[in-house]
Design an enzyme around this catalytic site. Structure first.
Site, PDB file in Angstrom:
ATOM      1  N   ASP A   1       0.788  -1.237   0.000  1.00  0.00           N
ATOM      2  CA  ASP A   1       0.000   0.000   0.000  1.00  0.00           C
ATOM      3  C   ASP A   1       0.819   1.285   0.000  1.00  0.00           C
ATOM      4  O   ASP A   1       0.260   2.375   0.124  1.00  0.00           O
ATOM      5  CB  ASP A   1      -0.972   0.057   1.196  1.00  0.00           C
ATOM      6  CG  ASP A   1      -2.276  -0.661   0.859  1.00  0.00           C
ATOM      7  OD1 ASP A   1      -2.468  -0.973  -0.333  1.00  0.00           O
ATOM      8  OD2 ASP A   1      -3.071  -0.915   1.779  1.00  0.00           O
TER       9      ASP A   1
ATOM     10  N   LYS B   1       3.610   0.955  -4.784  1.00  0.00           N
ATOM     11  CA  LYS B   1       4.462   0.330  -5.803  1.00  0.00           C
ATOM     12  C   LYS B   1       3.738   0.247  -7.147  1.00  0.00           C
ATOM     13  O   LYS B   1       4.278   0.652  -8.174  1.00  0.00           O
ATOM     14  CB  LYS B   1       4.868  -1.091  -5.360  1.00  0.00           C
ATOM     15  CG  LYS B   1       5.718  -1.110  -4.104  1.00  0.00           C
ATOM     16  CD  LYS B   1       6.104  -2.513  -3.700  1.00  0.00           C
ATOM     17  CE  LYS B   1       4.937  -3.355  -3.228  1.00  0.00           C
ATOM     18  NZ  LYS B   1       4.338  -2.890  -1.968  1.00  0.00           N
ATOM     19  N   THR B   2       2.529  -0.288  -7.114  1.00  0.00           N
ATOM     20  CA  THR B   2       1.774  -0.457  -8.355  1.00  0.00           C
ATOM     21  C   THR B   2       1.465   0.895  -8.991  1.00  0.00           C
ATOM     22  O   THR B   2       1.621   1.080 -10.199  1.00  0.00           O
ATOM     23  CB  THR B   2       0.461  -1.214  -8.076  1.00  0.00           C
ATOM     24  OG1 THR B   2       0.763  -2.332  -7.248  1.00  0.00           O
ATOM     25  CG2 THR B   2      -0.187  -1.688  -9.345  1.00  0.00           C
TER      26      THR B   2
ATOM     27  N   HIS C   1       8.508  -8.667  -3.214  1.00  0.00           N
ATOM     28  CA  HIS C   1       9.804  -9.290  -2.993  1.00  0.00           C
ATOM     29  C   HIS C   1       9.844 -10.720  -3.474  1.00  0.00           C
ATOM     30  O   HIS C   1      10.894 -11.269  -3.708  1.00  0.00           O
ATOM     31  CB  HIS C   1      10.142  -9.260  -1.506  1.00  0.00           C
ATOM     32  CG  HIS C   1       9.827  -7.950  -0.898  1.00  0.00           C
ATOM     33  ND1 HIS C   1       9.632  -7.764   0.432  1.00  0.00           N
ATOM     34  CD2 HIS C   1       9.669  -6.738  -1.471  1.00  0.00           C
ATOM     35  CE1 HIS C   1       9.360  -6.508   0.664  1.00  0.00           C
ATOM     36  NE2 HIS C   1       9.377  -5.869  -0.474  1.00  0.00           N
TER      37      HIS C   1
HETATM   38  P1  GDP Z   1       1.170  -1.160  -3.455  1.00  0.00           P
HETATM   39  O1  GDP Z   1       0.479  -2.119  -2.573  1.00  0.00           O
HETATM   40  O2  GDP Z   1       2.502  -0.745  -2.884  1.00  0.00           O
HETATM   41  O3  GDP Z   1       1.309  -1.598  -4.879  1.00  0.00           O
HETATM   42  O4  GDP Z   1       0.341   0.195  -3.442  1.00  0.00           O
HETATM   43  P2  GDP Z   1      -0.732   0.764  -4.502  1.00  0.00           P
HETATM   44  O5  GDP Z   1      -0.042   1.322  -5.665  1.00  0.00           O
HETATM   45  O6  GDP Z   1      -1.757  -0.279  -4.721  1.00  0.00           O
HETATM   46  O7  GDP Z   1      -1.319   1.980  -3.675  1.00  0.00           O
HETATM   47  C1  GDP Z   1      -2.017   1.811  -2.463  1.00  0.00           C
HETATM   48  C2  GDP Z   1      -2.983   2.939  -2.277  1.00  0.00           C
HETATM   49  O8  GDP Z   1      -2.275   4.173  -2.135  1.00  0.00           O
HETATM   50  C3  GDP Z   1      -3.948   3.120  -3.446  1.00  0.00           C
HETATM   51  O9  GDP Z   1      -5.183   3.429  -2.946  1.00  0.00           O
HETATM   52  C4  GDP Z   1      -3.340   4.284  -4.209  1.00  0.00           C
HETATM   53  O10 GDP Z   1      -4.317   5.021  -4.904  1.00  0.00           O
HETATM   54  C5  GDP Z   1      -2.741   5.104  -3.097  1.00  0.00           C
HETATM   55  N1  GDP Z   1      -1.609   5.899  -3.570  1.00  0.00           N
HETATM   56  C6  GDP Z   1      -0.553   5.470  -4.270  1.00  0.00           C
HETATM   57  N2  GDP Z   1       0.284   6.483  -4.528  1.00  0.00           N
HETATM   58  C7  GDP Z   1      -0.258   7.594  -3.984  1.00  0.00           C
HETATM   59  C8  GDP Z   1       0.140   8.980  -3.931  1.00  0.00           C
HETATM   60  O11 GDP Z   1       1.184   9.404  -4.434  1.00  0.00           O
HETATM   61  N3  GDP Z   1      -0.675   9.811  -3.237  1.00  0.00           N
HETATM   62  C9  GDP Z   1      -1.834   9.398  -2.660  1.00  0.00           C
HETATM   63  N4  GDP Z   1      -2.572  10.298  -2.026  1.00  0.00           N
HETATM   64  N5  GDP Z   1      -2.242   8.125  -2.718  1.00  0.00           N
HETATM   65  C10 GDP Z   1      -1.465   7.226  -3.381  1.00  0.00           C
END
Ligand code: GDP
Length: 480
Positions: free
Chosen positions: A89, A92-93, A137
Site C-alpha cells: 500500500d 508500488k503499483t 519481494h
Molecule cells: P502497493 O500495494 O505498494 O502496490 O500500493 P498501490 O499502488 O496499490 O497503492 C495503495 C494505495 O495508495 C492506493 O489506494 C493508491 O491510490 C494510493 N496511492 C498510491 N500512490 C499515492 C500517492 O502518491 N498519493 C496518494 N494520495 N495516494 C497514493
C-alpha cells in the site's frame, strides 16, 4: 586438468564474485585462487550459459576457450533494470503505472499496452530504463534463489505518511543481501501528514543513509497519484546507472532470464525474458533450463513484433517446448544437437543436485564440513524471532562470537513466522534459517524441503548461540 576460479571467471567473462556466490549456494566456500576440478568447472560453465566441449576429461579449458570473451571493445552501455520494492500500500503499483506514462515515444509508437512482466521507458535524451513490473519481494527473491541477478537498482518506495514498515525493512535486507544499490522514493507527498524527514531518519536506523545525512543513497520525493517527481526519479536512476557502468556485449548469442511464463491456449508457451547479454533473434535455437525451443516470435510490451532484442530489453517470446520457471536462464546455441546436449546435461546435473541436496544444502553440519578445509570464513544466517528484542539480542550475541577468522553474517533478522520469502532469501544466500520462538508456515516448510534449506528452531537463546559457536569453531582451520 584443474582451473582456478579466477581463470574460469576470465574465460567466461563472469565476475569472480558470481562464481563464488554460485559455489556458496552449492554449499562450498571458495576463493579466487582455489582450483576447480573438471566436473565442477563444467557444471559452473554450463550454469553460466557456456557450452562446454569436453573431448577428454582434461579438455574443459579448451572448450571454454572457444567461448566469446567480452572485452572492453565489444561492451556497450545498456539500460538499467529496476525493481520497485516497498511495504504493501505504499504505492508500488501506482508508481509503476505512473512511470509507464513517462515514456516519451509512446505517442507515436503506441503506448505500453500489455502486461508482460517488465517494460521499458525512453526519456527525452534517448536513454532507456527497464522496470520489472511484478512488484514485491517474492519475484525478486525467487529469481535470486535461482542465482539470476536481474536487478541493477532497487527503488524503495516509502509512503511519506506511513514511514518505514516491516516490508520496507525486508526490502532493504533483500537489496543489501544481493548488493543492489537503493534509490529511495518517498511517495504520497501530496498527502496531509506527509513527513519525509521522519522517513529519512527511520531509514537511517536500517543503515540506509541518504545524502543529507552523509550517506550516498539518493532520495526522490514523488507522488504517484499526482504524477509528480517522476522525471527526477528516472533521472536519478540513470545517474546511478552511470555510476554502475552497466555494459553488455550486444554482438554475441543471447543470454536471457525468464521473468514470467505461461501456457497460452492458442499460442503455446509464452515467456517474458529479459536479455542480459547478446542479441536474441527470431529463429534462434535456445535452451531454457533443461528445455529447448526455437524462437518463433518476439513481441515487446507495446505489442510490436520484433526481429531481435538486445541487452536489458524485456520481450515476450514464443516457441519454447515447455513452460520455464522465473529465474531460468535462456541460452542461444548454434544448433539443435547442441541444444539437446546442453538440455540433457542440465537435466542430469539437476538430478545430481537434488539427490545430493541433503548433504550439500544449507544445513549447519554440511556447511561446517565444507568450511573445514576452506579459508573463507563467514557463516551466513537468517534469523526470525517472535519479538524484536529477541532478534536484537541474538544478533548482538552472534556479533560477540566473531573473531579474526570466523564470523556469522546475519543475512536477515526479522520478527514473525518463517515465510517463503525468508526461505528464498536463505537459499539465495546459502544460509540456514534460525527460528526463535517462531515456526515456519507450511508453504515455507515445503519450499525449504524442496530447496534443501535447513530450518532450525530454538526457544533458548543460550542453546542457539552455543550451536552456532560449535559450528564456527568447526570452521576454524586446524592448528598445526
Ligand atoms: P502497493 O500495494 O505498494 O502496490 O500500493 P498501490 O499502488 O496499490 O497503492 C495503495 C494505495 O495508495 C492506493 O489506494 C493508491 O491510490 C494510493 N496511492 C498510491 N500512490 C499515492 C500517492 O502518491 N498519493 C496518494 N494520495 N495516494 C497514493
Amino acid at each position: 586438468e584443474n582451473i582456478t576460479v579466477q581463470e574460469l571467471s576470465n574465460r567466461m567473462a563472469v565476475r569472480v564474485a558470481d562464481i563464488i556466490k554460485f559455489m556458496m549456494r552449492q554449499g562450498q566456500m571458495m576463493k579466487q585462487s582455489d582450483e576447480l576440478d573438471a566436473d565442477t568447472a563444467e557444471l559452473i560453465a554450463t550454469e553460466f550459459g557456456h557450452t562446454v566441449k569436453r573431448v577428454a576429461e582434461s579438455d574443459v579449458e579448451e572448450g571454454l576457450a572457444g567461448d566469446i570473451v567480452d572485452s572492453d571493445e565489444n561492451l556497450e552501455p545498456r539500460p538499467p533494470v529496476v525493481t520497485i520494492m516497498g511495504h504493501v500500500d505504499h504505492g508500488k503499483t501506482s508508481l509503476l503505472d505512473a512511470l509507464r506514462q513517462t515514456d516519451v515515444v509512446s505517442g507515436e509508437a503506441g503506448g505500453i499496452t500489455q502486461h508482460i512482466g517488465a517494460y521499458q521507458v525512453r526519456v527525452a535524451s534517448g536513454q532507456r530504463v527497464t522496470f520489472l513490473d511484478t512488484p514485491g519481494h517474492a519475484a525478486f527473491s525467487a529469481m535470486r534463489a535461482r542465482g539470476a541477478q536481474v536487478t541493477d537498482i532497487v527503488v524503495l518506495v516509502v509512503a511519506a505518511d506511513d514511514g518505514v514498515m516491516p516490508q520496507t525493512v525486508e526490502a532493504i535486507q533483500h537489496a543489501k543481501a544481493s548488493g543492489v544499490p537503493i534509490i529511495v522514493a518517498i511517495n504520497k507527498m501530496d498527502k496531509q501528514g506527509a513527513n519525509p524527514d521522519k522517513v529519512l531518519s527511520e531509514l537511517t536506523q536500517h543503515e540506509v543513509i541518504v545524502e543529507q545525512f552523509g550517506g550516498d543513497v539518493q532520495v526522490v520525493k514523488v507522488s504517484a497519484l499526482k504524477k509528480e517527481g517522476l522525471e527526477e526519479l528516472v533521472e536519478q536512476i540513470l545517474l546511478q546507472a552511470e555510476v554502475l557502468n552497466l555494459r553488455a556485449n550486444p554482438d554475441r548469442p543471447a543470454e536471457a532470464v525468464v521473468i514470467e511464463s505461461k501456457l497460452d491456449k492458442g499460442r503455446g508457451t509464452v515467456a517474458t525474458v529479459l536479455v542480459q547479454m547478446g542479441t536474441l533473434k527470431r529463429g534462434d535455437i535456445v535452451v531454457v533450463g533443461a528445455q529447448i525451443g526455437r524462437i518463433r516470435a518476439i513481441t515487446n510490451e507495446r505489442g510490436q513484433q520484433l526481429q531481435n532484442a538486445g541487452p536489458s530489453e524485456p520481450v515476450e517470446i514464443m516457441g519454447l517446448e515447455g513452460v520455464p520457471e522465473p529465474g531460468n536462464v535462456l541460452n542461444v546455441v548454434e544448433n539443435e544437437n547442441r541444444a539437446r546436449e546442453v538440455a540433457d546435461y542440465r537435466a542430469r546435473a539437476k538430478k545430481q543436485r537434488t539427490t545430493g541436496i541433503k548433504s550439500t544444502g544449507t544445513s549447519l553440519e554440511s556447511m561446517m564440513a565444507k568450511f573445514k578445509d576452506s579459508t573463507a570464513k563467514e557463516l551466513p544466517i537468517l534469523i526470525k524471532a517472535d519479538v524484536q528484542g529477541s532478534a536484537e539480542a541474538i544478533v548482538g550475541s552472534l556479533e560477540k562470537l566473531a573473531h579474526e577468522e570466523v564470523r556469522a553474517r546475519v543475512v536477515l533478522s526479522g520478527v514473525g513466522a518463517i515465510n517463503e520469502s525468508d526461505v528464498q532469501l536463505a537459499k539465495g544466500s546459502g544460509a540456514p534459517v534460525i527460528g526463535f520462538n517462531v515456526r515456519a508456515s507450511k508453504e515455507a516448510r515445503d519450499l525449504a524441503e524442496r530447496e534443501g534449506v535447513e530450518i532450525r528452531y530454538y526457544n533458548i537463546i543460550y542453546d542457539l548461540i552455543d550451536d552456532i559457536k560449535g559450528v564456527m569453531s568447526g570452521m576454524l582451520a586446524p592448528l598445526n
